[in-house]
Design a protein around this motif. Structure first.
Motif, short mmCIF file in Angstrom:
data_model
loop_
_atom_site.label_atom_id
_atom_site.label_comp_id
_atom_site.label_asym_id
_atom_site.label_seq_id
_atom_site.Cartn_x
_atom_site.Cartn_y
_atom_site.Cartn_z
N GLU A 164 0.86 -1.18 0.00
CA GLU A 164 0.00 0.00 0.00
C GLU A 164 0.89 1.23 0.00
O GLU A 164 2.01 1.18 0.54
N PRO A 165 0.44 2.33 -0.57
CA PRO A 165 1.27 3.55 -0.56
C PRO A 165 1.25 4.24 0.80
O PRO A 165 0.75 5.36 0.94
N LYS A 166 1.79 3.57 1.79
CA LYS A 166 1.80 4.10 3.15
C LYS A 166 3.24 4.26 3.63
O LYS A 166 4.13 3.47 3.28
N THR A 167 3.44 5.26 4.48
CA THR A 167 4.79 5.59 4.93
C THR A 167 5.45 4.44 5.67
O THR A 167 6.64 4.19 5.52
N ARG A 168 4.68 3.73 6.48
CA ARG A 168 5.29 2.67 7.30
C ARG A 168 5.85 1.53 6.44
O ARG A 168 6.88 0.94 6.78
N PHE A 169 5.19 1.23 5.32
CA PHE A 169 5.70 0.18 4.44
C PHE A 169 7.01 0.61 3.77
O PHE A 169 7.95 -0.19 3.65
N MET A 170 7.07 1.87 3.34
CA MET A 170 8.30 2.37 2.73
C MET A 170 9.41 2.45 3.77
O MET A 170 10.58 2.13 3.47
#
Length: 208
Positions: A132-138
């Motif tokens: 998902e385009p979420k900060t925590r994944f990046m």
């Protein structure tokens, strides 16, 4: 130069041979310095401005007559030695930009990329894809790839990697940039360079 290709979890999936004319080029420190100074100078706006005695309002009449008062002669209350007067030797609007030939700029980029490669600061990934385009994944992916180091992430195009752009926006030690916008300042500022295999082709198209 043979380097490992990682996935977003930090696991090795294959190997790739980097173009030697870009990542094993001669390193010219003076050229890198000149390119860095040029970029920082071109960033300056040069819009600062102070008023000279001719631009300050008022001061048309002499404050007192030329002779007979015992005081030093004065021509205007807007002279530099008066409070509220004009300024001398102060900044005025100017253009700070510096010129540098394209061949020299590209040679500086090749030098910086070669330094990164020699320091093993290049991280090649198979593809930049997030669940998902979420900060925590990046953030988790960058931690797996570069640890606690700051990272400059290159993407080959904006359309397919909009989620990566959004997910990295709030990370203080990371920056996403299009591969054809690569510049000397960001290469020197960030500790690691993270790029997918497709970004290497973009870099080779104008630096190779």
């Amino acid at each position: 130069m043979l380097v490992d290709v990682m996935n977003m979890e930090g696991q090795k999936v294959s190997e790739i041979e980097l173009p030697a004319d870009i990542f094993e080029a001669p390193v010219y420190m003076d050229l890198m310095h000149q390119a860095y100074v040029r970029q920082m100078a071109n960033k300056r706006l040069g819009t600062h401005e102070t008023k000279t005695r001719g631009q300050v309002s008022g001061g048309g009449k002499r404050p007192w007559r030329q002779k007979g008062t015992g005081r030093a002669r004065q021509g205007s209350i807007r002279a530099a030695q008066w409070k509220g007067g004009g300024k001398i030797h102060t900044p005025h609007m100017r253009d700070y930009s510096k010129a540098m030939p394209r061949k020299m700029r590209r040679a500086a980029l090749r030098s910086a990329l070669s330094v990164k490669a020699a320091e093993q600061s290049l991280v090649v990934v198979d593809d930049l894809k997030l669940v998902e385009p979420k900060t925590r994944f990046m953030a988790n992916s960058l931690t797996a790839l570069v640890g606690e180091s700051s990272a400059l992430v290159l993407i080959p195009n904006k359309e397919e990697h909009e989620g990566v752009l959004r997910a990295t926006r709030n990370l203080p030690d990371a920056k996403v940039m299009l591969a054809n916008y690569l510049n000397i300042r960001d290469l020197l500022v960030f500790d690691k360079l993270v790029m997918p295999v497709a970004a290497i082709d973009v870099i080779q198209s104008y630096l190779g």
